[in-house]
Scaffold this active site. Structure first.
Site, PDB file in Angstrom:
ATOM      1  N   PHE A  12       0.846  -1.210   0.000  1.00 53.80           N
ATOM      2  CA  PHE A  12       0.000   0.000   0.000  1.00 53.80           C
ATOM      3  C   PHE A  12       0.881   1.262   0.000  1.00 53.80           C
ATOM      4  CE2 PHE A  12      -2.175   2.746   3.410  1.00 53.80           C
ATOM      5  CZ  PHE A  12      -2.754   3.592   2.480  1.00 53.80           C
ATOM      6  N   ASP A  32      10.236  -6.534  -3.359  1.00 51.89           N
ATOM      7  CA  ASP A  32       9.098  -7.035  -2.583  1.00 51.89           C
ATOM      8  C   ASP A  32       8.980  -8.545  -2.793  1.00 51.89           C
ATOM      9  OD1 ASP A  32       6.269  -7.456  -1.648  1.00 51.89           O
ATOM     10  OD2 ASP A  32       6.278  -5.271  -1.597  1.00 51.89           O
ATOM     11  N   LYS A  92      11.530 -11.192  11.448  1.00 49.78           N
ATOM     12  CA  LYS A  92      12.731 -11.270  10.599  1.00 49.78           C
ATOM     13  C   LYS A  92      12.900 -10.026   9.731  1.00 49.78           C
ATOM     14  CE  LYS A  92      13.861 -15.339   8.708  1.00 49.78           C
ATOM     15  NZ  LYS A  92      13.631 -16.673   8.068  1.00 49.78           N
ATOM     16  N   GLY A 103      23.406  -2.665   5.651  1.00 50.49           N
ATOM     17  CA  GLY A 103      24.667  -3.155   5.066  1.00 50.49           C
ATOM     18  C   GLY A 103      24.813  -2.677   3.629  1.00 50.49           C
ATOM     19  N   ALA A 115      10.552   2.799   7.864  1.00 44.73           N
ATOM     20  CA  ALA A 115       9.157   2.960   8.265  1.00 44.73           C
ATOM     21  C   ALA A 115       8.989   2.384   9.657  1.00 44.73           C
ATOM     22  CB  ALA A 115       8.248   2.219   7.282  1.00 44.73           C
ATOM     23  N   TYR A 146       5.203  -7.444  16.119  1.00 41.39           N
ATOM     24  CA  TYR A 146       5.288  -6.256  15.248  1.00 41.39           C
ATOM     25  C   TYR A 146       5.948  -5.097  16.008  1.00 41.39           C
ATOM     26  CZ  TYR A 146       3.625  -2.502  12.132  1.00 41.39           C
ATOM     27  OH  TYR A 146       3.531  -1.425  11.278  1.00 41.39           O
ATOM     28  N   ARG A 187      -7.684  -4.010   8.976  1.00 36.57           N
ATOM     29  CA  ARG A 187      -7.658  -2.680   9.588  1.00 36.57           C
ATOM     30  C   ARG A 187      -9.072  -2.100   9.566  1.00 36.57           C
ATOM     31  NH1 ARG A 187      -1.712  -0.561   7.525  1.00 36.57           N
ATOM     32  NH2 ARG A 187      -1.861  -2.076   5.875  1.00 36.57           N
TER      33      ARG A 187
HETATM   34  N1  LIG Z   1      -0.327   1.724   6.682  1.00 38.84           N
HETATM   35  C1  LIG Z   1      -0.130   2.210   7.903  1.00 38.84           C
HETATM   36  O1  LIG Z   1      -1.035   2.821   8.478  1.00 38.84           O
HETATM   37  C2  LIG Z   1       1.206   2.039   8.579  1.00 38.84           C
HETATM   38  C3  LIG Z   1       1.348   2.580   9.879  1.00 38.84           C
HETATM   39  C4  LIG Z   1       2.581   2.445  10.498  1.00 38.84           C
HETATM   40  C5  LIG Z   1       3.644   1.849   9.857  1.00 38.84           C
HETATM   41  N2  LIG Z   1       3.476   1.343   8.611  1.00 38.84           N
HETATM   42  C6  LIG Z   1       4.626   0.680   7.990  1.00 38.84           C
HETATM   43  O2  LIG Z   1       4.726   1.007   6.618  1.00 38.84           O
HETATM   44  C7  LIG Z   1       5.204  -0.124   5.886  1.00 38.84           C
HETATM   45  C8  LIG Z   1       4.240  -0.459   4.758  1.00 38.84           C
HETATM   46  O3  LIG Z   1       2.962  -0.767   5.291  1.00 38.84           O
HETATM   47  P1  LIG Z   1       1.694  -0.969   4.357  1.00 38.84           P
HETATM   48  O4  LIG Z   1       0.525  -0.457   5.090  1.00 38.84           O
HETATM   49  O5  LIG Z   1       1.993  -0.447   3.026  1.00 38.84           O
HETATM   50  O6  LIG Z   1       1.586  -2.557   4.343  1.00 38.84           O
HETATM   51  P2  LIG Z   1       1.554  -3.585   3.101  1.00 38.84           P
HETATM   52  O7  LIG Z   1       1.349  -4.932   3.676  1.00 38.84           O
HETATM   53  O8  LIG Z   1       0.597  -3.095   2.071  1.00 38.84           O
HETATM   54  O9  LIG Z   1       3.013  -3.438   2.500  1.00 38.84           O
HETATM   55  C9  LIG Z   1       4.122  -4.129   3.000  1.00 38.84           C
HETATM   56  C10 LIG Z   1       4.883  -4.685   1.818  1.00 38.84           C
HETATM   57  O10 LIG Z   1       6.073  -5.330   2.302  1.00 38.84           O
HETATM   58  C11 LIG Z   1       6.218  -6.556   1.591  1.00 38.84           C
HETATM   59  N3  LIG Z   1       7.056  -7.450   2.414  1.00 38.84           N
HETATM   60  C12 LIG Z   1       6.781  -7.949   3.647  1.00 38.84           C
HETATM   61  N4  LIG Z   1       7.799  -8.718   4.070  1.00 38.84           N
HETATM   62  C13 LIG Z   1       8.743  -8.688   3.092  1.00 38.84           C
HETATM   63  C14 LIG Z   1      10.031  -9.272   2.942  1.00 38.84           C
HETATM   64  N5  LIG Z   1      10.558 -10.063   3.880  1.00 38.84           N
HETATM   65  N6  LIG Z   1      10.728  -9.019   1.807  1.00 38.84           N
HETATM   66  C15 LIG Z   1      10.218  -8.230   0.826  1.00 38.84           C
HETATM   67  N7  LIG Z   1       9.006  -7.648   0.917  1.00 38.84           N
HETATM   68  C16 LIG Z   1       8.273  -7.877   2.035  1.00 38.84           C
HETATM   69  C17 LIG Z   1       4.804  -7.046   1.380  1.00 38.84           C
HETATM   70  O11 LIG Z   1       4.686  -8.014   0.356  1.00 38.84           O
HETATM   71  C18 LIG Z   1       4.089  -5.745   1.051  1.00 38.84           C
HETATM   72  O12 LIG Z   1       4.121  -5.462  -0.334  1.00 38.84           O
HETATM   73  C19 LIG Z   1       5.390  -1.253   6.888  1.00 38.84           C
HETATM   74  O13 LIG Z   1       6.739  -1.302   7.287  1.00 38.84           O
HETATM   75  C20 LIG Z   1       4.516  -0.821   8.039  1.00 38.84           C
HETATM   76  O14 LIG Z   1       4.976  -1.345   9.257  1.00 38.84           O
HETATM   77  C21 LIG Z   1       2.275   1.414   7.966  1.00 38.84           C
END
Ligand SMILES: NC(=O)c1ccc[n+]([C@@H]2O[C@H](COP(=O)([O-])OP(=O)(O)OC[C@H]3O[C@@H](n4cnc5c(N)ncnc54)[C@H](O)[C@@H]3O)[C@@H](O)[C@H]2O)c1
Length: 326
Positions: A12, A32, A92, A103, A115, A146, A187
């Site tokens: 997202f 991703d 992880k 790195g 993030a 988390y 959510r």
């Molecule tokens: N949306 C929010 O309100 C919000 C709030 C606080 C923090 N965040 C942070 O923002 C970031 C994105 O969140 P989002 O809402 O877009 O969620 P999302 O699930 O839509 O996006 C996360 C992306 O990370 C990818 N991913 C997960 N593990 C992976 C890995 N090991 N290797 C490669 N890709 C991987 C997923 O496939 C996905 O495309 C996250 O780090 C989240 O913790 C989001």
């Protein structure tokens, strides 16, 4: 042309960041493993010569060819429904994943922005939450995977900054919404809209007096962009301080969607934060940033997006709802 690597680029927020950096004239590399993301979020960029996609797990060794100016580490399951389902991967990507990014940044001489999240404050005893507040997190509760991954990620990033002199930025993101959220991610906003579109009652967990503050995605992206280009290495809250109870929010969604259904109340999940509101004094002072999109406007755009999805997306949501109660 500046070059940026965005992990979680098919998610997202990651996909909106890809759009923004393309618009700013960058060469964008999205990485991703698609565990919660969707390639459809970025497929409109595939034809561009300055866009590349790497289908790869960031928790494993990472490398990209050529020069690199910035890394934005956004890979991580982000909704409770996701990180309850894949807790080890969540830990992880917040630990091994950030270590790999840091790195790579050292090798390339790149700046890293991570993030982080309002979840580092846990169930906060300070309100609104300032960056100085250390939080109230249960490490062994269901949300601990988390929250603690994100806290570790901040500590690791700061260690690379102080020990190796790496340029780093930390954004603490508060609840953000907008197009490309998944209806089935558990959510509250997509859950309510999904229920309204299916003609079901809207489920409120607890009595609905818990609060959240919702930021529209374009505002968030602007804050992140400004932070990346700033010289501030310490965490900065980016979110919308306009706070609302979940009950009032449910009523707003009923009005927005015109559904004839009503709110129904269920037990509150373990460790659900009671209140959430960012103090954005720092973002205002350091970045000259504050949110511009009202909830009314942002919700209207987001609702139009959800309405435009194929009907099968609504059924996926029905499948996941049971899981949300765990
Ligand atoms: N949306 C929010 O309100 C919000 C709030 C606080 C923090 N965040 C942070 O923002 C970031 C994105 O969140 P989002 O809402 O877009 O969620 P999302 O699930 O839509 O996006 C996360 C992306 O990370 C990818 N991913 C997960 N593990 C992976 C890995 N090991 N290797 C490669 N890709 C991987 C997923 O496939 C996905 O495309 C996250 O780090 C989240 O913790 C989001």
């Amino acid at each position: 042309m500046k070059r940026v690597l965005i992990t979680g680029g098919a998610g997202f927020l990651g996909s909106h960041l890809c759009d923004r950096f393309i618009k700013e004239g960058y060469h964008v590399m999205a990485m991703d493993n698609l565990i919660t993301g969707d390639v459809r979020n970025i497929e409109h960029l595939f034809h561009l010569p300055n866009f590349e996609f790497y289908h790869h797990d960031v928790s494993k060794y990472i490398h990209v060819p050529g020069e690199l100016d910035y890394i934005l580490h956004f890979a991580s399951p982000a909704s409770p429904i996701d990180y309850l389902k894949i807790p080890i991967q969540t830990l992880k990507v917040g630990s091994l994943g950030i270590h790999n990014c840091l790195g790579l940044a050292r090798v390339k001489g790149a700046r890293v922005l991570i993030a982080s999240t309002s979840e580092v404050y846990g169930d906060p005893t300070v309100h609104p939450q300032t960056e100085e507040y250390w939080g109230n997190v249960n490490p062994v509760g269901p949300r601990g995977v988390y929250d603690e991954a994100k806290r570790f990620q901040e500590a690791m990033t700061m260690a690379y900054h102080t020990y190796h002199g790496l340029e780093t930025r930390i954004v603490r993101i508060f609840n953000t919404y907008g197009p490309r959220m998944r209806l089935n991610d558990g959510r509250v906003l997509p859950a309510f809209i999904g229920q309204a579109l299916r003609g079901e009652d809207l489920t409120v967990f607890g009595d609905g007096s818990q609060t959240r503050s919702f930021c529209y995605v374009d505002d968030l992206v602007e804050g992140i962009y400004r932070l990346l280009l700033s010289d501030h290495a310490y965490p900065v809250n980016v979110g919308n301080p306009s706070e609302i109870t979940i009950k009032e929010f449910g009523e707003e969604i009923i009005k927005l969607t015109g559904t004839s259904q009503q709110l129904v109340f269920r037990d509150l999940p373990t460790d659900d934060p009671k209140q959430r509101q960012p103090d954005i004094t720092k973002a205002k002072a350091i970045l000259g940033w504050e949110p511009k999109v009202s909830r009314e406007e942002g919700l209207r755009i987001t609702y139009e997006y959800f309405k435009s999805l194929p009907e099968e997306e609504l059924y996926k949501a029905a499948y996941h709802r049971e899981f949300a109660k765990i």
